[in-house]
Motif scaffolding. Structure first.
Motif, short mmCIF file in Angstrom:
data_model
loop_
_atom_site.label_atom_id
_atom_site.label_comp_id
_atom_site.label_asym_id
_atom_site.label_seq_id
_atom_site.Cartn_x
_atom_site.Cartn_y
_atom_site.Cartn_z
N PRO A 92 1.03 -0.95 0.23
CA PRO A 92 -0.03 -0.05 0.04
C PRO A 92 0.83 1.18 -0.04
CG PRO A 92 -1.00 -1.67 1.76
CD PRO A 92 0.44 -2.27 1.04
N GLY A 93 0.44 2.23 -0.81
CA GLY A 93 1.35 3.33 -0.92
C GLY A 93 2.51 3.41 -2.16
N GLY A 94 2.48 1.89 -2.77
CA GLY A 94 3.51 2.03 -3.94
C GLY A 94 4.65 1.56 -3.81
N GLN A 95 5.00 1.33 -2.67
CA GLN A 95 6.55 0.93 -2.58
C GLN A 95 6.56 -0.36 -3.05
OE1 GLN A 95 8.56 1.24 1.37
NE2 GLN A 95 9.58 -0.88 1.01
N THR A 96 7.81 -0.79 -4.02
CA THR A 96 7.79 -2.14 -4.47
C THR A 96 8.32 -3.25 -3.39
OG1 THR A 96 10.19 -1.44 -5.27
CG2 THR A 96 8.09 -1.28 -6.76
N LEU A 97 7.90 -4.39 -3.65
CA LEU A 97 8.60 -5.29 -2.97
C LEU A 97 10.24 -5.60 -3.06
CD1 LEU A 97 5.37 -5.92 -2.46
CD2 LEU A 97 6.13 -8.41 -2.50
N PRO A 98 10.64 -6.45 -2.42
CA PRO A 98 12.14 -6.53 -2.37
C PRO A 98 12.39 -7.04 -3.88
CG PRO A 98 11.47 -7.31 -0.40
CD PRO A 98 10.17 -6.98 -0.99
N THR A 99 13.60 -6.32 -4.41
CA THR A 99 13.92 -6.84 -5.80
C THR A 99 15.24 -7.24 -6.07
OG1 THR A 99 14.51 -4.54 -6.27
CG2 THR A 99 12.28 -5.03 -6.91
N PRO A 100 15.49 -8.66 -5.37
CA PRO A 100 16.86 -9.23 -5.61
C PRO A 100 16.96 -9.75 -7.23
CG PRO A 100 15.45 -10.87 -4.41
CD PRO A 100 14.77 -9.48 -4.48
N ARG A 101 18.17 -9.91 -7.35
CA ARG A 101 18.36 -10.26 -8.76
C ARG A 101 17.59 -11.76 -9.14
NH1 ARG A 101 21.44 -6.59 -11.35
NH2 ARG A 101 22.99 -5.58 -10.04
N ALA A 154 20.46 -1.91 8.53
CA ALA A 154 19.47 -2.13 7.53
C ALA A 154 18.28 -2.95 7.98
CB ALA A 154 20.15 -2.35 6.25
N GLU A 155 17.23 -2.81 7.47
CA GLU A 155 15.93 -3.87 7.78
C GLU A 155 15.20 -3.89 6.52
OE1 GLU A 155 12.77 -1.30 10.34
OE2 GLU A 155 14.42 -2.06 11.45
N VAL A 156 14.30 -4.85 6.65
CA VAL A 156 13.44 -4.91 5.27
C VAL A 156 12.09 -4.20 5.57
CG1 VAL A 156 12.62 -6.46 3.39
CG2 VAL A 156 14.76 -7.05 4.95
N SER A 157 12.07 -2.81 5.54
CA SER A 157 10.83 -2.10 5.63
C SER A 157 9.69 -2.66 4.83
CB SER A 157 11.14 -0.59 5.62
OG SER A 157 11.19 -0.40 4.08
N TYR A 158 8.57 -2.54 5.52
CA TYR A 158 7.17 -2.88 5.03
C TYR A 158 7.17 -4.28 4.76
CZ TYR A 158 3.21 -0.17 3.61
OH TYR A 158 1.87 0.46 3.53
N SER A 159 8.02 -5.18 4.96
CA SER A 159 8.05 -6.74 4.56
C SER A 159 6.95 -7.19 5.22
CB SER A 159 9.25 -7.37 4.71
OG SER A 159 9.74 -7.18 5.95
N ASN A 160 6.76 -6.87 6.69
CA ASN A 160 5.77 -7.74 7.54
C ASN A 160 4.74 -6.74 8.07
OD1 ASN A 160 7.73 -6.92 9.00
ND2 ASN A 160 8.17 -8.75 9.90
N SER A 161 4.73 -5.72 7.57
CA SER A 161 3.90 -4.68 8.09
C SER A 161 2.36 -4.92 8.06
CB SER A 161 3.82 -3.43 7.60
OG SER A 161 5.38 -2.75 7.56
N ILE A 162 1.73 -5.71 6.92
CA ILE A 162 0.22 -5.94 6.82
C ILE A 162 0.15 -7.26 7.59
CG2 ILE A 162 -1.32 -6.64 5.25
CD1 ILE A 162 -0.53 -3.61 5.14
N SER A 163 1.20 -7.96 7.77
CA SER A 163 1.22 -9.33 8.60
C SER A 163 1.04 -8.83 9.85
CB SER A 163 2.47 -10.00 8.36
OG SER A 163 2.75 -10.37 7.08
N VAL A 164 1.47 -7.97 10.41
CA VAL A 164 1.25 -7.55 11.83
C VAL A 164 -0.14 -6.65 12.05
CG1 VAL A 164 2.33 -5.87 13.57
CG2 VAL A 164 3.80 -7.27 12.07
N SER A 165 -0.26 -6.10 10.99
CA SER A 165 -1.65 -5.37 11.36
C SER A 165 -2.74 -6.50 11.45
CB SER A 165 -1.88 -4.38 10.25
OG SER A 165 -2.24 -4.95 8.92
N GLU A 166 -2.76 -7.49 10.65
CA GLU A 166 -3.69 -8.49 10.69
C GLU A 166 -3.83 -9.22 12.05
OE1 GLU A 166 -3.32 -11.28 7.62
OE2 GLU A 166 -3.59 -10.07 5.82
N HIS A 167 -2.57 -9.59 12.56
CA HIS A 167 -2.62 -10.00 13.78
C HIS A 167 -3.11 -9.34 15.16
CE1 HIS A 167 -0.39 -13.29 16.07
NE2 HIS A 167 -0.30 -12.48 16.92
N VAL A 168 -2.89 -7.68 14.77
CA VAL A 168 -3.44 -6.92 15.74
C VAL A 168 -5.05 -6.92 15.82
CG1 VAL A 168 -3.64 -4.42 16.40
CG2 VAL A 168 -1.63 -5.14 15.56
#
Length: 402
Positions: free
Chosen positions: A32-41, A141-155
């Protein structure tokens, strides 16, 4: 060649899974907001696998060893004789997770003269003494947004579990009972209640969006006020400080980072300002709440319930008071490590490593500390300082002592 030390939680007691409940997880292209997911090669795992435990290795071994790097994976992280302590002297990169944190203190930085990069596979780098990282020139460094929605569902799940008294009702089924009165004597409707979030960043805002459908009155407080458009869309009431918000809320969900300014924010004084019979849900960090103050408030009835999946330290000692206090809905720290989330934070960890080894910039939204100061997400969310004091209690997890 770099030595990469990866600290992960133990495999399931039944052994590393050979099959899974589902064959796949949904493919998500943007947050949400447009940030792309991780993009490893590329990646060397299938989404939906158990990657966060020792045998899962975050799917990194083939990648790292193909480049000539050494990967050491362990769950033994606490105490002076731990594997982590023994490996520090020649470690270049440390990877850890919030769920089974490798506490990086000033003392441990001093034992790791080669350390240049600390990665949080997930969100939340409070297990790292950020002031010490700045002092020693270590990038965090940390992987921002990677599990934000996961946590919000848990809440949302935990709010409903507390308010509707789900866990005791489930336990009556297990006991073979049909005790309707026992189940409903602490059961209420969420509808019409006042619900507020401490912080309305990615997780807090996602919680507010999910709660709107329950016809509750929504409140928030944050150092950065949301746009008028979002406030209107969700019919939000903004509070300039935590104290003014908790006075009017039936449910308070904590979604802010842990740093010196938020440590023990919910103490006896703060809880006394809340409505009698309010609920607290904390999936942020355990140390934002005073451990004993929470237990006292549940015993006295000032709080009707407390739920969360974050403790301090982690793992919590076996006789941690939150395991046995009344009217709680605690889980181990699992909200952000669903199999769906693991695919994202494992891919993000690989992306960060690829950038590091290739000399490319790490995404700004992934940076916490860089070039001797808070940077990126760190500058937005944290304050300098150390919130790791007391971590040594984690050594008592297996012994049951306190």
């Amino acid at each position: 060649m770099a030595k990469v030390l990866c600290v992960l939680y133990d495999d399931p007691v039944t052994g590393y899974p050979q099959s899974y409940a589902r064959d796949s997880v949904p493919i998500i292209k943007t947050y949400p907001g447009g940030q792309t997911l991780p993009t490893p090669r590329s990646i060397d795992f299938k989404a939906g696998q158990l990657l966060g435990s020792v045998s899962g290795e975050l799917g990194l071994r083939k990648f790292l060893e193909s480049l000539g790097h050494q990967l050491v994976v362990t769950s033994d992280k606490d105490g002076p004789n731990s594997r982590l302590e023994k490996e520090l002297a020649d470690t270049d990169i440390i990877i850890s997770q919030p769920f089974w944190p490798a506490y990086l203190t000033e003392e441990r930085f001093a034992k790791a003269p080669k350390l240049k990069l600390a990665i949080t596979a997930g969100i939340g780098s409070d297990h790292i003494d950020l002031q010490a990282a700045i002092k020693h020139g270590v990038t965090v460094a940390e992987v921002s947004y990677s599990n934000s929605i996961s946590v919000s569902e848990h809440v949302v799940m935990m709010i409903l579990s507390l308010v509707r008294n789900y866990i005791p009702s489930y336990q009556w089924v297990i006991k073979g009972g049909w005790n309707i009165a026992d189940c409903v004597q602490r059961s209420y409707d969420l509808e019409g209640m006042d619900v507020g979030t401490v912080a309305a960043g990615r997780i807090g805002l996602a919680v507010l969006r999910r709660l709107k459908a329950f016809d509750v009155k929504l409140h928030y407080t944050d150092r950065y006020r949301l746009s008028p458009e979002i406030e209107k869309e969700l019919n939000l009431t903004f509070h300039t400080d935590v104290e003014s918000m908790v006075k009017v809320c039936d449910v308070v969900t904590i979604n802010c980072p842990l740093h010196p300014e938020t440590e023990h924010m919910f103490d006896d004084r703060m809880i006394a300002k809340m409505k009698r019979g309010a609920y607290i849900i904390n999936t942020a960090r355990g140390k934002i709440c005073d451990r004993d103050a929470i237990a006292r408030a549940l015993e006295s009835g000032q709080l009707a319930g407390y739920a969360g999946d974050v403790w301090f330290p982690q793992p919590a000692p076996q006789n941690h008071i939150w395991r046995t206090m009344p009217h709680h809905g605690m889980t181990p720290h699992v909200s952000g490590t669903s199999l769906s989330a693991q695919a994202r934070y494992a891919a993000g960890t690989r992306e960060i490593l690829e950038c590091w080894f290739e000399g490319r910039p790490i995404r700004e939204e992934y940076l916490i500390v860089d070039k001797g100061h808070l940077a990126g997400a760190g500058a937005h969310s944290y304050s300098t300082g150390n919130a790791t004091s007391g971590w040594e209690e984690a050594t008592k997890f297996r012994t049951g002592t306190r």
